[in-house]
Design an enzyme around this catalytic site. Structure first.
Site, short mmCIF file in Angstrom:
data_model
loop_
_atom_site.label_atom_id
_atom_site.label_comp_id
_atom_site.label_asym_id
_atom_site.label_seq_id
_atom_site.Cartn_x
_atom_site.Cartn_y
_atom_site.Cartn_z
N ASP A 117 52.48 21.94 33.68
CA ASP A 117 51.53 21.91 32.19
C ASP A 117 51.71 21.08 31.68
O ASP A 117 52.37 20.40 31.61
CB ASP A 117 52.43 23.64 31.25
CG ASP A 117 52.10 24.00 30.20
OD1 ASP A 117 50.90 24.32 30.33
OD2 ASP A 117 52.85 24.28 29.31
N ASP A 159 56.96 26.14 29.70
CA ASP A 159 57.91 25.96 29.00
C ASP A 159 57.42 27.22 28.44
O ASP A 159 59.01 27.29 27.14
CB ASP A 159 58.27 24.84 28.02
CG ASP A 159 56.95 24.88 27.15
OD1 ASP A 159 55.59 25.73 27.52
OD2 ASP A 159 56.22 23.80 25.99
N ASP A 206 53.53 31.06 30.37
CA ASP A 206 54.23 30.05 32.03
C ASP A 206 55.20 30.95 33.47
O ASP A 206 55.02 30.60 34.09
CB ASP A 206 54.96 28.88 31.92
CG ASP A 206 53.87 27.75 31.02
OD1 ASP A 206 52.57 27.40 31.03
OD2 ASP A 206 54.73 26.85 29.96
#
Length: 989
Positions: free
Chosen positions: A379, A639, A643
């Site tokens: 990410d 985080d 996700d």
């Protein structure tokens, strides 16, 4: 608080159009969110009885938009908060405000180490010793039974102890992350653990605080919330009265109060965590490998057990009990009973070592999978970048007589120095010294940002000259409309070009204008604003990210960016990090490659891409799934709740520092320090652990071949009935030594590791046959000649020719097998000559101790029940010299295998990959996802049978499974369920 008083949020100012601005219209669009008007719940609020249909009907109740008064009615609360008694009652109804982890019963955890086919064979051998051996007037074989059970318990005990220690360390670290919450209880504000919040509580939070639960705001003063963990966007979102805030988001500006509408598993993050729950029948990559290695050993044993049954009973006409002892030797000696324990201990020790690098391992087998990871999907926001806005000094545009430093200074003048929003923080930070934002000036008037004007403005007196001056900064379109001085067509064309350039690079524009005011009236009109500069704002990469990516690529791990942010922003970040800017929007995952493109298919495009932008959770999940389908072990960092599904699907899910509960719950490794540098340490450490496990696997398979083939040949050729108890002694001493492999000194590989079982089995067969030859040759010399008796003056129990049942002969065989079998580990653990790679002191001393014990047993082991008798020092010396002579060529066997069989296997594998690339554009190797067959799942330490048994007897609880479509609705569902539950359970006060 009125709308005009709302402090600026980044969504109201910072984002310039991602597409080129039309020059003719001279429009500079704002990317802010459109506001929705509040509605009322279309239900009878007097009853608050919602049917199942109402529960999912957003036409009746949509808690994102209904007026806050209706929320209070649904939750049966008010702004004075709850009483402690009512809060306790609701805590019982709704449960704690945290993601529950399933506590494993220690008894079942211990027993699970005995629940795999390798252990089953040993357990069957124990039954043979205690039950089937009871025949022909002879008692049960108690020594062998006790020895087998003891071996099982020792292995399970060691594995249980190490894994429990690692689990306790993880739990302690995770508990330390528990947040606090400020709540109004009993009509007064107090600080409590956020885990005991309940729906209906009134909570308060300010800048820097974590929102403790899903809530609707009742008071918001200049509030800006960072929801990057939810949306993937770089910038915070402005919030006002009535808006919804999600648990786990961060307050970046202002102060707020709100009413809790959902806690724990009912929050946005909780629902996402429930979505990613794994099925009971899933098993890790390591369990698949263990299944195949175990199958190899079982098949080998099965073949020779059948051969003994036919040969000994049908050919030699053995009596029932005599043949049974020979079969027990193969069962006990051939099964690498310590394999699950050794691998578990190795992984547990590795988890503790990783903790030193601030990495918490929540799924212990993920360490092994991390060693083989070939692709790391990361990410962007908060992972590759700092999630903190910054002015890019290198791209500042100036239009007047002012320099770039002057533009930054004047922009800082037009920023608040207290209670700042993200833009003001970034602007003042660009000065280096925040005190300069008010140095040399006297503040006369300041107009904060509001969503109507979309700019800030300061009027000040310059102390050095006494002149009044005015500076404004804000949206490009707004600022240029204000400018009346020195504004020309060329200037506007240049500004448009600069804004387009920023947009193409994913940078957000902030315009700055300046004017002077005549006289001493600070409210007077100035001489007209003049555009003096354009600042670019972006979310910069972390300081260590570029080095981390370079290190990962040097280790053979390809890094791909997977972000919810805009494509232009993703490309710019990729360029700055050296990842490349070959990125695609998420829609290609549905549409596939464009006709005529260089990509053969979607899989080829995904492999070729440096990253993807504008992705949603399902896109991340799909990317990981497809990469796994191409045979890659895939790691995913993230985080936030967005996700979590991909973190769960990935072979190794990594939650970075500051991750939400949902992300941590779905991840296999949780980082407690910012940045990705820890991942590189973890990859190196995992490859060290992998090497230890590979070394042991070769050793274990070789010993299986060596024991089974050797004692079958001795039974066939010389009808030697070796006592099963001595095999148990060998196994016990081997286990004690091999456990130290968990701390052995090895070097990590510079490329991803993989379990090439063909290589492991090839080495094992070569070593096993060679060691078999060493034993058979020794027995052949003893049985066929009197060489040792004549040369060294040693004797056995019977004179030459030596009887097959000679008890001292059994002891000689025991000592020879025990020494050289264990010495094999020094060959399997090294890539070159065994003496070129120093082992750990623990392994060396454990080996020496085991051989000392073996030699003492050989000298004094006069055990009648085991059919052995102590031998003289001469025989012990002969065996030691014999083993040393046979040990030396083992390295040459290793080199010969590398030059022939292993080289052939690798060449064949490369040819297969090349053929697949030419046919499909990408190599299609075996799938490496977590899903496994029922047969393979039997080898998991956490088998579905154990879990089902635990639940039936009340030791465990079933995991919550949430349908994906429910994620679209839980904003409404949460508080509706709260109201429904409260209606069924009215307050007793």
């Amino acid at each position: 608080m009125s709308t005009n008083e709302k402090e600026r949020g980044p969504d109201d100012i910072q984002v310039e159009p991602a597409t080129p601005v039309e020059k003719k219209k001279r429009e500079y669009k704002d990317f802010g969110h459109e506001e929705e008007k509040a509605t009322h719940a279309k239900v009878d609020m007097a009853t608050i009885e919602l049917t199942a249909e109402d529960l999912y009907d957003k036409d009746k109740v949509d808690l994102e938009t209904i007026v806050i008064e209706d929320v209070f009615k649904l939750l049966q609360c008010n702004e004075e908060g709850l009483t402690s008694a009512e809060a306790s009652r609701r805590l019982e109804l709704f449960g704690p405000n945290k993601l529950e982890s399933e506590e494993q019963n220690p008894i079942l955890q211990f027993l699970s180490f005995m629940w795999n086919p390798l252990s089953w064979v040993m357990e069957a051998a124990a039954l043979v010793a205690i039950a089937l051996s009871n025949g022909q007037g002879m008692p049960p074989d108690w020594p062998d039974f006790v020895g087998i059970v003891l071996l099982l318990f020792i292995n399970s005990g060691i594995g249980f102890y190490e894994e429990r220690n690692a689990g306790n360390a993880v739990k302690a670290l995770m508990d330390s992350l528990a947040p606090k919450a400020r709540v109004r209880r009993d009509e007064k504000w107090q600080e409590i653990e956020s885990s005991i919040l309940v729906p209906g509580d009134m909570v308060a939070f300010k800048i820097g605080d974590i929102v403790p639960a899903d809530c609707r705001l009742t008071e918001a003063i200049n509030v800006s919330i960072d929801q990057a963990a939810l949306t993937g966007e770089s910038l915070p979102v402005a919030k006002k009265n009535g808006d919804q805030c999600f648990s786990g988001s961060t307050c970046k500006q202002g102060e707020a109060e709100g009413v809790v509408i959902a806690t724990g598993a009912n929050t946005f993050f909780g629902r996402a965590a429930s979505l990613v729950g794994q099925d009971d029948d899933s098993t890790g990559h390591l369990q698949k490998i263990l299944a195949q290695i175990g199958s190899f050993c079982l098949v080998t044993i099965g073949i020779f057990v059948l051969a003994e049954i036919f040969c000994l009973y049908a050919g030699f006409r053995y009596r029932y009990r005599r043949g049974l002892d020979n079969i027990l030797v193969l069962l006990i000696g051939g099964i690498p009973i310590a394999m699950p324990t050794v691998l578990s201990v190795t992984l547990a020790v590795g988890a503790q070592q990783l903790a030193k690098y601030k990495a918490i391992v929540t799924r212990i087998t993920a360490i092994e999978e991390l060693a083989g990871v070939t692709i790391l999907c990361s990410d962007k926001t908060g992972t590759l970048t700092t999630n903190k806005l910054t002015i890019d000094r290198n791209t500042i545009k100036t239009y007047g007589p002012f320099s770039a430093d002057d533009v930054i200074l004047l922009a800082a003048f037009a920023s608040r120095t207290e209670n700042q929003d993200a833009i003001d923080t970034a602007t003042i930070s660009a000065l280096g010294d925040p005190s300069k934002a008010r140095a040399g000036i006297t503040l006369l008037d300041f107009k904060p940002f509001n969503p109507v004007d979309k700019r800030t403005e300061i009027t000040y007196r310059e102390e050095a000259t006494g002149k009044l001056k005015r500076v404004t900064k804000g949206m490009t379109g707004i600022i240029i409309e204000l400018c009346t001085r020195n504004k020309t067509e060329d200037l506007e064309n240049r500004l448009e070009a600069d804004v387009e350039e920023y947009a193409s690079r994913g940078l957000r524009a902030l315009a700055v204008a300046f004017e002077e005011v005549d006289g001493d009236d600070f409210e007077a009109e100035g001489n007209g604003f003049e555009l003096i500069g354009l600042l670019s704002i972006f979310d910069p990469p972390r300081d260590d990210t570029k080095q981390t990516i370079d290190d990962a690529q040097a280790l053979g791990v390809k890094v791909k960016m997977v972000t919810g942010d805009q494509l232009a922003i993703a490309k710019e970040t990729g360029r700055r990090l050296g990842m490349g800017d070959h990125m695609y929007p998420a829609k290609v995952l549905k549409d596939g490659p464009a006709p005529g493109s260089k990509h053969v298919n979607l899989d080829h495009m995904i492999m070729d891409a440096d990253g993807f932008a504008g992705v949603f959770p399902e896109h991340k999940y799909e990317i990981v799934k497809r990469l796994q389908g191409l045979g890659h072990l895939c790691a995913m960092t993230g985080d936030g709740a967005n996700d979590a599904p991909a973190l769960s699907r990935a072979n190794v899910g990594i939650a970075v520092e500051g991750a939400t509960d949902a992300a941590r719950g779905a991840a296999d490794i949780v980082l407690t320090e910012p940045g990705l540098s820890t991942i590189v340490h973890a990859i190196r450490q995992s490859r060290i652990i992998f090497q230890r496990m590979r070394n042991y696997s070769i050793y274990a398979c070789a010993v299986t071949i060596r024991i089974v083939v050797c004692f079958a040949i001795l039974a066939f050729a010389y009808r030697i009935d070796f006592p099963p108890f001595m095999i148990l002694v060998i196994a016990l001493l081997n286990d004690g030594t091999i456990m130290t492999l968990s701390v052995d000194r090895v070097l990590p590989s510079m490329s991803p590791d993989s379990w090439d079982l063909a290589e492991i089995f090839a080495y094992a067969i070569a070593y096993g046959i060679y060691l078999t030859a060493s034993t058979v040759a020794l027995v052949c010399i003893i049985k066929e000649t009197d060489f040792f008796q004549r040369q060294f003056g040693v004797e056995l129990e019977t004179p030459f020719p030596i009887a097959s049942g000679d008890r001292k002969l059994h002891m000689v065989i025991y000592l020879q097998v025990a020494i050289i079998s264990q010495a094999l580990i020094f060959v399997t653990r090294s890539h070159g000559f065994f003496f070129m790679e120093r082992p750990s002191l623990a392994l060396f001393f454990a080996f020496c101790l085991a051989q000392l014990i073996s030699s003492i047993i050989a000298a004094y082991g006069d055990w009648g029940f085991s059919n052995v008798q102590g031998i003289s020092g001469g025989w012990i010396g002969i065996v030691w010299v014999w083993n040393i002579v046979w040990f030396i060529p083992l390295d040459w066997i290793k080199f010969a295998m590398k030059a022939t069989v292993i080289k052939y296997l690798r060449k064949r594998h490369e040819e297969k990959l090349h053929r697949e690339v030419s046919e499909n554009g990408v190599p299609l190797t075996r799938t490496q996802s977590r899903a496994a067959s029922i047969h393979e799942s039997l080898y998991s330490n956490r088998v579905s049978f154990i879990k089902r048994a635990a639940r039936k007897v009340g030791f465990g609880r079933a995991a919550v499974h949430i349908k994906p479509e429910e994620l679209q609705r839980f904003s409404s569902i949460q508080a509706q369920r709260v109201g429904q539950t409260l209606a069924r359970n009215p307050s007793r006060t």
